[in-house]
Scaffold this active site. Structure first.
Site, PDB file in Angstrom:
ATOM      1  N   LYS A  13      -4.876  -6.421  -6.730  1.00  0.00           N
ATOM      2  CA  LYS A  13      -4.931  -4.975  -6.994  1.00  0.00           C
ATOM      3  C   LYS A  13      -3.529  -4.358  -6.961  1.00  0.00           C
ATOM      4  O   LYS A  13      -3.159  -3.608  -7.843  1.00  0.00           O
ATOM      5  CB  LYS A  13      -5.786  -4.252  -5.944  1.00  0.00           C
ATOM      6  CG  LYS A  13      -7.244  -4.607  -5.945  1.00  0.00           C
ATOM      7  CD  LYS A  13      -8.036  -3.701  -4.993  1.00  0.00           C
ATOM      8  CE  LYS A  13      -7.609  -3.786  -3.544  1.00  0.00           C
ATOM      9  NZ  LYS A  13      -7.883  -5.084  -2.896  1.00  0.00           N
ATOM     10  N   ARG A  88     -12.959   2.286   0.095  1.00  0.00           N
ATOM     11  CA  ARG A  88     -13.398   0.969   0.556  1.00  0.00           C
ATOM     12  C   ARG A  88     -14.772   1.026   1.210  1.00  0.00           C
ATOM     13  O   ARG A  88     -15.270  -0.010   1.660  1.00  0.00           O
ATOM     14  CB  ARG A  88     -12.405   0.433   1.576  1.00  0.00           C
ATOM     15  CG  ARG A  88     -11.405  -0.577   1.015  1.00  0.00           C
ATOM     16  CD  ARG A  88     -10.422  -0.861   2.111  1.00  0.00           C
ATOM     17  NE  ARG A  88      -9.824  -2.150   2.102  1.00  0.00           N
ATOM     18  CZ  ARG A  88      -8.553  -2.356   1.734  1.00  0.00           C
ATOM     19  NH1 ARG A  88      -7.823  -1.398   1.256  1.00  0.00           N
ATOM     20  NH2 ARG A  88      -8.037  -3.559   1.852  1.00  0.00           N
ATOM     21  N   ARG A 122       0.557 -15.703   0.932  1.00  0.00           N
ATOM     22  CA  ARG A 122       1.256 -14.495   0.468  1.00  0.00           C
ATOM     23  C   ARG A 122       2.408 -14.128   1.405  1.00  0.00           C
ATOM     24  O   ARG A 122       2.308 -14.242   2.622  1.00  0.00           O
ATOM     25  CB  ARG A 122       0.254 -13.336   0.415  1.00  0.00           C
ATOM     26  CG  ARG A 122       0.873 -12.033  -0.059  1.00  0.00           C
ATOM     27  CD  ARG A 122      -0.188 -11.096  -0.555  1.00  0.00           C
ATOM     28  NE  ARG A 122      -0.982 -10.507   0.509  1.00  0.00           N
ATOM     29  CZ  ARG A 122      -1.914  -9.572   0.284  1.00  0.00           C
ATOM     30  NH1 ARG A 122      -2.156  -9.149  -0.936  1.00  0.00           N
ATOM     31  NH2 ARG A 122      -2.609  -9.081   1.287  1.00  0.00           N
ATOM     32  N   ARG A 153       2.199 -10.961   6.371  1.00  0.00           N
ATOM     33  CA  ARG A 153       1.476  -9.892   7.051  1.00  0.00           C
ATOM     34  C   ARG A 153       0.603 -10.509   8.142  1.00  0.00           C
ATOM     35  O   ARG A 153      -0.006 -11.544   7.923  1.00  0.00           O
ATOM     36  CB  ARG A 153       0.586  -9.144   6.045  1.00  0.00           C
ATOM     37  CG  ARG A 153       1.339  -8.137   5.222  1.00  0.00           C
ATOM     38  CD  ARG A 153       0.534  -7.630   4.046  1.00  0.00           C
ATOM     39  NE  ARG A 153      -0.851  -7.262   4.344  1.00  0.00           N
ATOM     40  CZ  ARG A 153      -1.649  -6.657   3.452  1.00  0.00           C
ATOM     41  NH1 ARG A 153      -1.204  -6.361   2.248  1.00  0.00           N
ATOM     42  NH2 ARG A 153      -2.888  -6.360   3.767  1.00  0.00           N
ATOM     43  N   ARG A 164     -11.454 -10.289   6.906  1.00  0.00           N
ATOM     44  CA  ARG A 164     -11.244  -9.270   5.865  1.00  0.00           C
ATOM     45  C   ARG A 164     -12.205  -9.481   4.693  1.00  0.00           C
ATOM     46  O   ARG A 164     -12.714  -8.527   4.115  1.00  0.00           O
ATOM     47  CB  ARG A 164      -9.793  -9.294   5.379  1.00  0.00           C
ATOM     48  CG  ARG A 164      -8.847  -8.684   6.397  1.00  0.00           C
ATOM     49  CD  ARG A 164      -7.415  -8.988   6.058  1.00  0.00           C
ATOM     50  NE  ARG A 164      -6.951  -8.319   4.859  1.00  0.00           N
ATOM     51  CZ  ARG A 164      -5.928  -8.752   4.127  1.00  0.00           C
ATOM     52  NH1 ARG A 164      -5.282  -9.848   4.454  1.00  0.00           N
ATOM     53  NH2 ARG A 164      -5.549  -8.078   3.080  1.00  0.00           N
TER      54      ARG A 164
HETATM   55  P1  AMP Z   1      -4.515  -3.549   1.898  1.00  0.00           P
HETATM   56  O1  AMP Z   1      -3.030  -3.566   1.843  1.00  0.00           O
HETATM   57  O2  AMP Z   1      -5.144  -2.675   0.837  1.00  0.00           O
HETATM   58  O3  AMP Z   1      -5.133  -4.917   1.967  1.00  0.00           O
HETATM   59  O4  AMP Z   1      -4.889  -2.833   3.295  1.00  0.00           O
HETATM   60  C1  AMP Z   1      -4.502  -3.386   4.535  1.00  0.00           C
HETATM   61  C2  AMP Z   1      -5.352  -2.828   5.662  1.00  0.00           C
HETATM   62  O5  AMP Z   1      -5.194  -1.405   5.721  1.00  0.00           O
HETATM   63  C3  AMP Z   1      -6.848  -3.034   5.530  1.00  0.00           C
HETATM   64  O6  AMP Z   1      -7.258  -4.341   5.977  1.00  0.00           O
HETATM   65  C4  AMP Z   1      -7.376  -1.932   6.430  1.00  0.00           C
HETATM   66  O7  AMP Z   1      -7.187  -2.252   7.792  1.00  0.00           O
HETATM   67  C5  AMP Z   1      -6.423  -0.791   6.101  1.00  0.00           C
HETATM   68  N1  AMP Z   1      -6.910   0.016   4.955  1.00  0.00           N
HETATM   69  C6  AMP Z   1      -6.312   0.162   3.732  1.00  0.00           C
HETATM   70  N2  AMP Z   1      -7.032   0.950   2.935  1.00  0.00           N
HETATM   71  C7  AMP Z   1      -8.120   1.324   3.665  1.00  0.00           C
HETATM   72  C8  AMP Z   1      -9.260   2.112   3.384  1.00  0.00           C
HETATM   73  N3  AMP Z   1      -9.448   2.703   2.206  1.00  0.00           N
HETATM   74  N4  AMP Z   1     -10.172   2.283   4.388  1.00  0.00           N
HETATM   75  C9  AMP Z   1     -10.009   1.723   5.593  1.00  0.00           C
HETATM   76  N5  AMP Z   1      -8.968   0.935   5.906  1.00  0.00           N
HETATM   77  C10 AMP Z   1      -8.035   0.736   4.963  1.00  0.00           C
END
Ligand code: AMP
Length: 209
Positions: A13, A88, A122, A153, A164
């Site tokens: 994404k 989400r 990653r 990360r 996740r």
């Molecule tokens: P990402 O970089 O999009 O994979 O996001 C990393 C982490 O940020 C996720 O595993 C959640 O802990 C948090 N996060 C990001 N976007 C959201 C969202 N829309 N709702 C809740 N937690 C989020």
């Protein structure tokens, strides 16, 4: 054009959002990037989010909804945006529907098997958001774009990746039906090579040239 990129963690994404936003001249709004920056800076939002993000759990809806509502009110979002990683959950989608009008939802599909390999290999740059995979880094440890150190990360460690994916299936995947019912869903194969995936997304959005 106001667009949502939906898909499991590791579907690409973020990478695809950068490319599509460049092409369309609109900003990428990544809630994950916003939260990681807040954590790095130690802001109250960052401190509140840290325990969830590190464990691969979702940050409470109210926190991310406020972040997105404020961000979408900024002048650079007035001609469109790509939401990457938001919504989400169904309550997030419902809240979004109250302050934004979405034109399309791109669902990037990738099997769990492939996602696990992608995520655990990653490496990211916390400075500019650049994303890499160990298989193509040839041992390099610095970001090609800005020279900052690449890190894994915490939530990309193998044990957290599994939780996740479970969180994705339980809480985020229902959004596929949610947006399909609203006639907004466009599904793209995220397992194909990066350029082909970008082309497929642009085509789905009616912007391919
Ligand atoms: P990402 O970089 O999009 O994979 O996001 C990393 C982490 O940020 C996720 O595993 C959640 O802990 C948090 N996060 C990001 N976007 C959201 C969202 N829309 N709702 C809740 N937690 C989020």
């Amino acid at each position: 054009m106001n667009v949502i990129f939906l898909g499991p963690p590791g579907a690409g994404k973020g990478t695809q959002a950068v490319r599509v936003c460049e092409r369309l001249g609109i900003p990428q709004i990544s809630t994950g990037d916003i939260l990681r920056r807040a954590m790095k800076e130690g802001t109250p939002t960052g401190l509140a989010a840290k325990s969830y993000v590190d464990k691969g759990e979702l940050v409470p809806d109210s926190v991310v909804i406020d972040i997105v509502r404020e961000r979408l009110a900024q002048p650079d979002c007035q001609n469109g945006y790509v939401l990457d990683g938001f919504p989400r959950t169904v309550p997030q989608a419902q809240a979004l529907g109250e302050f934004a009008s979405i034109d399309a939802v791109v669902n990037i599909e990738v099997s769990d098997e492939k996602l696990t390999a992608r995520l655990s290999g990653r490496r990211v740059c916390l400075s500019c958001g650049g994303t890499y995979h160990v298989s193509t880094l040839n041992g390099a440890t610095a970001c090609e774009k800005c020279g900052a150190e690449l890190i894994q990360r915490k939530d990309d460690k193998a044990e957290t990746v599994l939780s996740r994916l479970a969180v994705y299936h339980a809480q985020t995947a229902p959004l596929i039906d949610y947006y399909a019912q609203r006639g907004l869903l466009k599904t793209v194969d995220g397992a194909q090579p990066m350029d082909a995936c970008t082309a497929a997304i642009l085509e789905a959005l009616g912007e391919a040239k």
